[in-house]
Design an enzyme around this catalytic site. Structure first.
Site, PDB file in Angstrom:
ATOM      1  N   HIS A 218       2.756  14.417  -0.310  1.00 21.76           N
ATOM      2  CA  HIS A 218       3.152  14.222   1.091  1.00 21.76           C
ATOM      3  C   HIS A 218       4.621  14.614   1.273  1.00 21.76           C
ATOM      4  O   HIS A 218       4.994  15.309   2.211  1.00 21.76           O
ATOM      5  CB  HIS A 218       2.990  12.756   1.494  1.00 21.76           C
ATOM      6  CG  HIS A 218       1.566  12.294   1.644  1.00 21.76           C
ATOM      7  ND1 HIS A 218       0.652  12.945   2.433  1.00 21.76           N
ATOM      8  CD2 HIS A 218       0.911  11.205   1.145  1.00 21.76           C
ATOM      9  CE1 HIS A 218      -0.511  12.274   2.411  1.00 21.76           C
ATOM     10  NE2 HIS A 218      -0.375  11.223   1.629  1.00 21.76           N
TER      11      HIS A 218
ATOM     12  N   HIS B 199      -6.545   0.444   5.496  1.00 16.74           N
ATOM     13  CA  HIS B 199      -6.493   1.400   6.604  1.00 16.74           C
ATOM     14  C   HIS B 199      -7.105   0.870   7.900  1.00 16.74           C
ATOM     15  O   HIS B 199      -6.877   1.435   8.959  1.00 16.74           O
ATOM     16  CB  HIS B 199      -7.175   2.701   6.177  1.00 16.74           C
ATOM     17  CG  HIS B 199      -6.581   3.271   4.923  1.00 16.74           C
ATOM     18  ND1 HIS B 199      -6.694   2.643   3.699  1.00 16.74           N
ATOM     19  CD2 HIS B 199      -5.832   4.377   4.704  1.00 16.74           C
ATOM     20  CE1 HIS B 199      -6.063   3.350   2.776  1.00 16.74           C
ATOM     21  NE2 HIS B 199      -5.527   4.400   3.358  1.00 16.74           N
TER      22      HIS B 199
ATOM     23  N   GLU C  95      -3.422  14.870   2.871  1.00 11.41           N
ATOM     24  CA  GLU C  95      -3.905  14.037   1.759  1.00 11.41           C
ATOM     25  C   GLU C  95      -4.287  14.865   0.531  1.00 11.41           C
ATOM     26  O   GLU C  95      -4.337  14.335  -0.581  1.00 11.41           O
ATOM     27  CB  GLU C  95      -5.112  13.212   2.220  1.00 11.41           C
ATOM     28  CG  GLU C  95      -4.829  12.267   3.378  1.00 11.41           C
ATOM     29  CD  GLU C  95      -3.688  11.294   3.102  1.00 11.41           C
ATOM     30  OE1 GLU C  95      -3.421  10.993   1.927  1.00 11.41           O
ATOM     31  OE2 GLU C  95      -3.045  10.859   4.084  1.00 11.41           O
TER      32      GLU C  95
ATOM     33  N   HIS D 193       0.852  -1.193   0.000  1.00 12.54           N
ATOM     34  CA  HIS D 193       0.000   0.000   0.000  1.00 12.54           C
ATOM     35  C   HIS D 193       0.892   1.249   0.000  1.00 12.54           C
ATOM     36  O   HIS D 193       1.790   1.382   0.825  1.00 12.54           O
ATOM     37  CB  HIS D 193      -0.958   0.020   1.196  1.00 12.54           C
ATOM     38  CG  HIS D 193      -1.992   1.083   1.044  1.00 12.54           C
ATOM     39  ND1 HIS D 193      -3.198   0.867   0.404  1.00 12.54           N
ATOM     40  CD2 HIS D 193      -1.967   2.398   1.356  1.00 12.54           C
ATOM     41  CE1 HIS D 193      -3.877   1.989   0.363  1.00 12.54           C
ATOM     42  NE2 HIS D 193      -3.145   2.946   0.928  1.00 12.54           N
ATOM     43  N   ALA D 194       0.627   2.153  -0.928  1.00 14.78           N
ATOM     44  CA  ALA D 194       1.516   3.304  -1.141  1.00 14.78           C
ATOM     45  C   ALA D 194       1.608   4.201   0.086  1.00 14.78           C
ATOM     46  O   ALA D 194       0.611   4.449   0.770  1.00 14.78           O
ATOM     47  CB  ALA D 194       1.004   4.113  -2.328  1.00 14.78           C
TER      48      ALA D 194
ATOM     49  N   HIS E 280       0.019  11.894  -5.721  1.00 11.64           N
ATOM     50  CA  HIS E 280      -0.501  11.947  -4.353  1.00 11.64           C
ATOM     51  C   HIS E 280       0.641  11.784  -3.342  1.00 11.64           C
ATOM     52  O   HIS E 280       0.792  12.581  -2.409  1.00 11.64           O
ATOM     53  CB  HIS E 280      -1.551  10.838  -4.169  1.00 11.64           C
ATOM     54  CG  HIS E 280      -2.073  10.727  -2.777  1.00 11.64           C
ATOM     55  ND1 HIS E 280      -3.211  11.364  -2.344  1.00 11.64           N
ATOM     56  CD2 HIS E 280      -1.589  10.068  -1.688  1.00 11.64           C
ATOM     57  CE1 HIS E 280      -3.420  11.106  -1.073  1.00 11.64           C
ATOM     58  NE2 HIS E 280      -2.443  10.318  -0.643  1.00 11.64           N
ATOM     59  N   GLU E 281       1.449  10.757  -3.529  1.00  9.53           N
ATOM     60  CA  GLU E 281       2.533  10.488  -2.560  1.00  9.53           C
ATOM     61  C   GLU E 281       3.560  11.612  -2.557  1.00  9.53           C
ATOM     62  O   GLU E 281       4.054  12.014  -1.502  1.00  9.53           O
ATOM     63  CB  GLU E 281       3.215   9.144  -2.861  1.00  9.53           C
ATOM     64  CG  GLU E 281       2.305   7.930  -2.709  1.00  9.53           C
ATOM     65  CD  GLU E 281       1.594   7.869  -1.370  1.00  9.53           C
ATOM     66  OE1 GLU E 281       2.142   8.375  -0.371  1.00  9.53           O
ATOM     67  OE2 GLU E 281       0.471   7.342  -1.316  1.00  9.53           O
TER      68      GLU E 281
ATOM     69  N   TYR F  83      -9.366  11.455   4.048  1.00 11.15           N
ATOM     70  CA  TYR F  83      -9.517  11.383   2.584  1.00 11.15           C
ATOM     71  C   TYR F  83     -10.825  12.027   2.133  1.00 11.15           C
ATOM     72  O   TYR F  83     -10.902  12.584   1.045  1.00 11.15           O
ATOM     73  CB  TYR F  83      -9.444   9.935   2.100  1.00 11.15           C
ATOM     74  CG  TYR F  83      -8.161   9.239   2.488  1.00 11.15           C
ATOM     75  CD1 TYR F  83      -6.948   9.568   1.879  1.00 11.15           C
ATOM     76  CD2 TYR F  83      -8.143   8.273   3.480  1.00 11.15           C
ATOM     77  CE1 TYR F  83      -5.771   8.939   2.248  1.00 11.15           C
ATOM     78  CE2 TYR F  83      -6.969   7.636   3.856  1.00 11.15           C
ATOM     79  CZ  TYR F  83      -5.786   7.977   3.235  1.00 11.15           C
ATOM     80  OH  TYR F  83      -4.618   7.362   3.598  1.00 11.15           O
TER      81      TYR F  83
HETATM   82  O1  X8Z Z   1      -4.259   5.378   0.999  1.00  9.76           O
HETATM   83  C1  X8Z Z   1      -4.210   6.223   0.128  1.00  9.76           C
HETATM   84  C2  X8Z Z   1      -2.862   6.717  -0.378  1.00  9.76           C
HETATM   85  C3  X8Z Z   1      -1.840   6.764   0.674  1.00  9.76           C
HETATM   86  S1  X8Z Z   1      -2.129   7.979   1.893  1.00  9.76           S
HETATM   87  C4  X8Z Z   1      -2.379   5.808  -1.477  1.00  9.76           C
HETATM   88  N1  X8Z Z   1      -5.348   6.688  -0.433  1.00  9.76           N
HETATM   89  C5  X8Z Z   1      -6.650   6.213  -0.011  1.00  9.76           C
HETATM   90  C6  X8Z Z   1      -6.863   4.757  -0.368  1.00  9.76           C
HETATM   91  O2  X8Z Z   1      -6.087   4.210  -1.169  1.00  9.76           O
HETATM   92  O3  X8Z Z   1      -7.809   4.138   0.133  1.00  9.76           O
HETATM   93  C7  X8Z Z   1      -5.438   7.705  -1.462  1.00  9.76           C
HETATM   94  C8  X8Z Z   1      -6.894   7.801  -1.812  1.00  9.76           C
HETATM   95  C9  X8Z Z   1      -7.644   7.083  -0.727  1.00  9.76           C
HETATM   96 ZN    ZN Z   2      -1.901   9.875   1.271  1.00 14.65          ZN
END
Ligand code: X8Z
Ligand code: ZN
Length: 636
Positions: free
Chosen positions: A407, A532, A431, A373-374, A403-404, A542
């Protein structure tokens, strides 16, 4: 230190938000009175004051300043050590790296809780506003507190490392192949066979039942820790990080959702009709909820991957397919990241340090287990910034790269702040930075400028483009809300462990209007199949980011003198906008978030009118398309 989004422990060390402190000098009581006056919030008392600091740091303004200086030194050393261990575990999951991480995470939690309790000694002391803010932050920054009794922090850390690692190493069987999540994500995005998408949806959810007992125990421990700090439960602690009372914050998210919900229902109605046309009544009925696995995403959180299924039938124009553009132009993962960096440098920001390229994980290593997960990391809170991704060459990851990097650019911008202020104005800001940049980076104009699109489409492509964007951005909104609605109820005890899955499914239906493709097994723990949840990353951030990024976009385009439609505006190459944007980033968490918002946008609140402005032509178009069709769904 302070990676954005990885394990519970990592998040435990990202500092949250302090209460509003606008006076030059204040006590906790005065501060609370001020906030109460502004937002109706009553500050919660801290308990468990440690006696160890009372001799060293007298209850005076000087004592408070010395205590904060010492806490900042302690945290600086500890967080860097923890981040290096966490990075090692996240990029190489073994028994030993899990052992090391759990140990350091327990140490971090114990230290944070001790400092939060010690900070309470200064509740009635007159201190400067920045010191007051830091004292508050010591408490609010803890994502999962442990109680101080012996062994609690260790038990909590063992559980959170195990949950995160179980998710990261999860695999399942599909058509005789063993799939990782990143492989399954590509298949569910591309498959148009409902039997396949159902198998992928259900297959991935076989990784999570094993997490349920750990999760329930974790909730008990963290709630005990939260109550010791004076919060009703862990959900209340999470809702306290927005410079307003926790209940006021919950009401604020309700208000924002009410503003955007009609638009979501319009999109839901249109997409349901097109899915019904494609798959027929047996797969997707024309009324009621949408089948969750048909939307091109493992969690149905962004629907852009099924653009081809729902594209407008008339007009001939279509939105570009970014995945095709990237692959046919010979992009690889590194080129995608370089391209992302190029956008930020075009705004006048410095290039990424050489160590970013040497130390980041840009693609999945083949020889070991990692957390795919990024995430974006700030290992030393100075310049050792990195990303950790398992980048694939497709449109989704093109967005994620921007997105990354958002950060990382935020992290680098606020290094001039004291360590307790090195964080986003609130977590939604963190975010929203890269997402805001992504709004420009996805415009046809920009893609044309960097040679990915051969021509810049005319106005007849506006609706296709906006539809594609809405499938990602508008479809996301209820998901952005429901993950924490589920967790708030779990932490408050409203949802008990035996109700975990039923409550999750009910929230999917209530907020998103979705149903799983078939009955869920008795042992299902579907929330655990979303990163998450086992990763303990609060998720309302988010939802907020999906509001803020459009506020940033509207303000930036105004600064740039743009007079055309908002969705066509790109700020690529605009160093003036870059400078003003960076000024907001440099503030970090030093001031209440409305001040950061004001610094860049001139606005002081959460405002969903910007997302409405951006999508206005599409909303009109969708209303037209839906004419005469039954819209909505029943949540019971
Ligand atoms: O988790 C993330 C990022 C890292 S903060 C990749 N996002 C959420 C997800 O993937 O559920 C970005 C959009 C929503
Ligand atoms: Zn993020």
């Amino acid at each position: 230190m302070k990676p954005i989004l990885t394990t519970a422990s990592v998040l435990a060390i990202t500092f949250g938000l302090a209460a509003c402190a606008t006076t030059a000098s204040s006590t906790d009581a005065e501060n609370a009175a001020l906030i109460e006056q502004q937002s109706g919030w009553t500050a919660q008392a801290s308990s468990g004051v440690s006696s160890s600091s009372s001799d060293t740091y007298p209850a005076t303004a000087e004592g408070a300043a010395a205590f904060i200086a010492s806490a900042e030194t302690t945290m600086t050393e500890l967080l860097e050590r923890a981040a290096r261990i966490q990075w090692t575990r996240a990029t190489n999951i073994t028994f030993d790296t899990m052992w090391l991480e759990a140990k350091v995470n327990a140490e971090v939690t114990e230290t944070q809780v001790r400092l939060a309790n010690e900070a309470a000694r200064f509740n009635d002391v007159q201190v400067p506003a920045d010191v007051r803010r830091k004292l508050n932050l010591l408490k609010l920054a803890i994502v999962l507190p442990a109680p101080t009794r012996a062994g609690a922090a260790t038990e909590l850390a063992d559980i959170t490392t195990r949950l995160d690692s179980t998710y990261a190493t999860g695999k399942f069987n599909f058509k005789g192949r063993t799939l990782t999540l990143d492989e399954a994500n590509v298949l569910i995005a591309e498959s148009r066979d409902p039997a396949e998408t159902k198998a992928l949806y259900e297959g991935w959810r076989t990784v999570s039942p094993v997490m349920k007992a750990d999760y329930a125990r974790m909730v008990e421990i963290a709630n005990e820790g939260s109550r010791d700090l004076g919060f009703a439960d862990t959900g209340a602690l999470w809702r306290s990080g927005y410079d307003m009372a926790p209940d006021a914050f919950a009401a604020e998210t309700d208000r924002l959702w009410a503003q955007v919900k009609p638009f979501y229902e319009n999109l839901h109605c249109y997409v349901r009709a097109r899915l019904n046309e494609k798959y027929g009544d047996a797969v997707q009925p024309a009324t009621g909820p949408i089948r969750a696995d048909l939307l091109g995403n493992m969690w149905s959180q962004q629907w852009g991957n099924i653009y081809d299924v729902v594209a407008p039938k008339t007009g001939g124009a279509s939105s570009y397919d970014l995945t095709n553009l990237l692959t046919s132009s010979g992009y690889d993962a590194t080129k995608m990241v370089k391209t992302g960096e190029g956008f930020y440098t075009s705004l006048g920001l410095a290039g990424l340090p050489q160590t970013f390229w040497e130390r980041s994980q840009i693609t999945r290593p083949r020889d070991r287990e990692v957390v795919c997960h990024a995430s974006a990391w700030d290992i030393d809170n100075l310049d050792d910034i990195r990303i950790k991704m398992c980048t694939q060459v497709n449109g989704d990851d093109f967005y994620t790269v921007h997105h990354e990097l958002g950060h990382n650019y935020y992290q680098r911008a606020y290094t001039g702040q004291p360590i307790l202020f090195r964080n986003g104005a609130n977590d939604g800001f963190h975010e929203a930075i890269g997402d805001f940049v992504g709004l420009s980076a996805l415009t046809p104009t920009y893609l044309n400028q960097i040679g990915l699109l051969k021509t810049t489409p005319g106005a007849d492509e506006d609706i296709p483009f906006l539809l594609k964007m809405a499938l990602d951005k508008i479809a996301f909104l209820p998901f952005g809300l429901m993950v924490d609605r589920w967790r708030w109820d779990v932490f408050s005890g409203k949802t008990t462990p035996d109700q975990y899955n039923a409550a999750w499914t009910a929230d999917m239906l209530k907020y998103q209007g979705l149903v799983p493709p078939g009955p869920r097994p008795a042992d299902a723990f579907d929330p655990g199949a979303k990163y998450h949840v086992p990763g303990n990353t609060p998720y309302t951030r988010y939802f907020l980011a999906h509001i803020y990024q459009f506020q940033f976009q509207r303000a930036a385009c105004k600064q740039a003198g743009w007079t055309g439609p908002l969705h066509r505006c790109s700020v690529y190459g605009n160093t003036e906008v870059g400078q003003r944007f960076n000024a907001m980033l440099e503030m970090g968490q030093s001031r209440p978030w409305p001040e950061a918002m004001q610094a860049f946008t001139g606005e002081t609140g959460n405002d969903a009118s910007a997302i409405a402005d951006y999508f206005a032509p599409l909303n009109t178009w969708l209303t037209e398309q839906n004419r005469g069709k039954p819209c909505g769904w029943s949540s019971t």
